[in-house]
Scaffold this motif. Structure first.
Motif, PDB file in Angstrom:
ATOM      1  N   THR A  96       0.837  -1.189   0.000  1.00  0.00           N
ATOM      2  CA  THR A  96       0.000   0.000   0.000  1.00  0.00           C
ATOM      3  C   THR A  96       0.875   1.244   0.000  1.00  0.00           C
ATOM      4  N   THR A  97       0.254   2.388  -0.179  1.00  0.00           N
ATOM      5  CA  THR A  97       0.952   3.667  -0.095  1.00  0.00           C
ATOM      6  C   THR A  97       0.507   4.369   1.178  1.00  0.00           C
ATOM      7  N   VAL A  98       1.464   4.832   1.961  1.00  0.00           N
ATOM      8  CA  VAL A  98       1.160   5.485   3.228  1.00  0.00           C
ATOM      9  C   VAL A  98       1.528   6.961   3.131  1.00  0.00           C
ATOM     10  N   THR A  99       0.613   7.824   3.527  1.00  0.00           N
ATOM     11  CA  THR A  99       0.867   9.261   3.557  1.00  0.00           C
ATOM     12  C   THR A  99       0.890   9.737   5.000  1.00  0.00           C
ATOM     13  N   LEU A 100       1.958  10.425   5.347  1.00  0.00           N
ATOM     14  CA  LEU A 100       2.105  10.945   6.705  1.00  0.00           C
ATOM     15  C   LEU A 100       2.270  12.455   6.630  1.00  0.00           C
ATOM     16  N   GLU A 101       1.652  13.173   7.543  1.00  0.00           N
ATOM     17  CA  GLU A 101       1.874  14.608   7.588  1.00  0.00           C
ATOM     18  C   GLU A 101       2.201  14.998   9.017  1.00  0.00           C
ATOM     19  N   ARG A 102       3.297  15.713   9.162  1.00  0.00           N
ATOM     20  CA  ARG A 102       3.695  16.141  10.493  1.00  0.00           C
ATOM     21  C   ARG A 102       4.460  17.456  10.381  1.00  0.00           C
ATOM     22  N   ASP A 103       4.122  18.410  11.210  1.00  0.00           N
ATOM     23  CA  ASP A 103       4.802  19.712  11.217  1.00  0.00           C
ATOM     24  C   ASP A 103       4.855  20.332   9.824  1.00  0.00           C
ATOM     25  N   GLY A 104       3.806  20.157   9.050  1.00  0.00           N
ATOM     26  CA  GLY A 104       3.751  20.756   7.722  1.00  0.00           C
ATOM     27  C   GLY A 104       4.568  20.031   6.679  1.00  0.00           C
ATOM     28  N   VAL A 105       5.142  18.888   7.058  1.00  0.00           N
ATOM     29  CA  VAL A 105       5.930  18.092   6.118  1.00  0.00           C
ATOM     30  C   VAL A 105       5.112  16.880   5.712  1.00  0.00           C
ATOM     31  N   MET A 106       5.023  16.647   4.402  1.00  0.00           N
ATOM     32  CA  MET A 106       4.282  15.488   3.945  1.00  0.00           C
ATOM     33  C   MET A 106       5.247  14.434   3.413  1.00  0.00           C
ATOM     34  N   VAL A 107       5.093  13.230   3.898  1.00  0.00           N
ATOM     35  CA  VAL A 107       5.939  12.114   3.460  1.00  0.00           C
ATOM     36  C   VAL A 107       5.030  11.038   2.876  1.00  0.00           C
ATOM     37  N   ILE A 108       5.318  10.660   1.647  1.00  0.00           N
ATOM     38  CA  ILE A 108       4.547   9.607   0.998  1.00  0.00           C
ATOM     39  C   ILE A 108       5.465   8.406   0.800  1.00  0.00           C
ATOM     40  N   LEU A 109       5.080   7.278   1.358  1.00  0.00           N
ATOM     41  CA  LEU A 109       5.866   6.057   1.238  1.00  0.00           C
ATOM     42  C   LEU A 109       5.122   5.059   0.359  1.00  0.00           C
ATOM     43  N   LYS A 110       5.813   4.600  -0.677  1.00  0.00           N
ATOM     44  CA  LYS A 110       5.191   3.659  -1.600  1.00  0.00           C
ATOM     45  C   LYS A 110       5.699   2.244  -1.340  1.00  0.00           C
ATOM     46  N   ASN A 111       4.947   1.283  -1.817  1.00  0.00           N
ATOM     47  CA  ASN A 111       5.339  -0.127  -1.711  1.00  0.00           C
ATOM     48  C   ASN A 111       5.535  -0.567  -0.267  1.00  0.00           C
ATOM     49  N   VAL A 112       4.659  -0.101   0.603  1.00  0.00           N
ATOM     50  CA  VAL A 112       4.721  -0.510   2.005  1.00  0.00           C
ATOM     51  C   VAL A 112       4.011  -1.854   2.160  1.00  0.00           C
ATOM     52  N   PRO A 113       4.703  -2.850   2.735  1.00  0.00           N
ATOM     53  CA  PRO A 113       4.051  -4.149   2.931  1.00  0.00           C
ATOM     54  C   PRO A 113       2.912  -4.044   3.941  1.00  0.00           C
ATOM     55  N   ALA A 114       1.775  -4.619   3.625  1.00  0.00           N
ATOM     56  CA  ALA A 114       0.616  -4.520   4.502  1.00  0.00           C
ATOM     57  C   ALA A 114      -0.299  -5.715   4.288  1.00  0.00           C
ATOM     58  N   GLU A 115      -1.178  -5.914   5.246  1.00  0.00           N
ATOM     59  CA  GLU A 115      -2.253  -6.885   5.059  1.00  0.00           C
ATOM     60  C   GLU A 115      -3.456  -6.093   4.554  1.00  0.00           C
ATOM     61  N   ILE A 116      -3.962  -6.472   3.404  1.00  0.00           N
ATOM     62  CA  ILE A 116      -5.045  -5.724   2.769  1.00  0.00           C
ATOM     63  C   ILE A 116      -6.360  -6.509   2.901  1.00  0.00           C
ATOM     64  N   CYS A 117      -7.395  -5.845   3.332  1.00  0.00           N
ATOM     65  CA  CYS A 117      -8.714  -6.480   3.410  1.00  0.00           C
ATOM     66  C   CYS A 117      -9.267  -6.659   1.995  1.00  0.00           C
ATOM     67  N   ASP A 118      -9.682  -7.859   1.682  1.00  0.00           N
ATOM     68  CA  ASP A 118     -10.174  -8.099   0.318  1.00  0.00           C
ATOM     69  C   ASP A 118     -11.611  -7.630   0.131  1.00  0.00           C
ATOM     70  N   ASN A 119     -12.225  -7.162   1.197  1.00  0.00           N
ATOM     71  CA  ASN A 119     -13.593  -6.661   1.099  1.00  0.00           C
ATOM     72  C   ASN A 119     -13.636  -5.145   0.946  1.00  0.00           C
ATOM     73  N   CYS A 120     -12.988  -4.433   1.869  1.00  0.00           N
ATOM     74  CA  CYS A 120     -13.093  -2.963   1.856  1.00  0.00           C
ATOM     75  C   CYS A 120     -11.806  -2.279   1.406  1.00  0.00           C
ATOM     76  N   GLY A 121     -10.717  -3.039   1.281  1.00  0.00           N
ATOM     77  CA  GLY A 121      -9.473  -2.436   0.819  1.00  0.00           C
ATOM     78  C   GLY A 121      -8.666  -1.768   1.923  1.00  0.00           C
ATOM     79  N   GLU A 122      -9.159  -1.829   3.133  1.00  0.00           N
ATOM     80  CA  GLU A 122      -8.426  -1.271   4.272  1.00  0.00           C
ATOM     81  C   GLU A 122      -7.094  -2.010   4.415  1.00  0.00           C
TER      82      GLU A 122
END
Ligand SMILES: [Zn+2]
Length: 71
Positions: free
Chosen positions: A12-38
């Motif tokens: 999945t792709t994770v977006t983090l925002e802190r202190d006005g800085v945005m960090v986007i991390l791609k290709n993050v390993p995750a368990e994905i729900c096959d129903n809702c995509g969470e």
């Protein structure tokens, strides 16, 4: 949590925002729900993500897009 789906390993792709800085991390390993995509991240993955975010914030840039890289 929708409680209807099953989680399958994926990325999945994770977006983090802190202190006005945005960090986007791609290709993050995750368990994905096959129903809702969470996506669900492990504690270790979350820790690495936060480390990556801290690095980007320390560099003083506004926006960082990087691939997930455990160190
Ligand atoms: Zn779900």
């Amino acid at each position: 949590m929708c409680k209807h789906g099953q989680t399958v390993p994926g990325q999945t792709t994770v977006t983090l925002e802190r202190d006005g800085v945005m960090v986007i991390l791609k290709n993050v390993p995750a368990e994905i729900c096959d129903n809702c995509g969470e996506s669900y991240l492990s504690d270790e993955t979350t820790r690495v993500i936060l480390e990556n975010a801290e690095e980007a914030i320390a560099k003083g840039i506004d926006l960082e897009i990087r691939h997930y890289a455990p160190c």
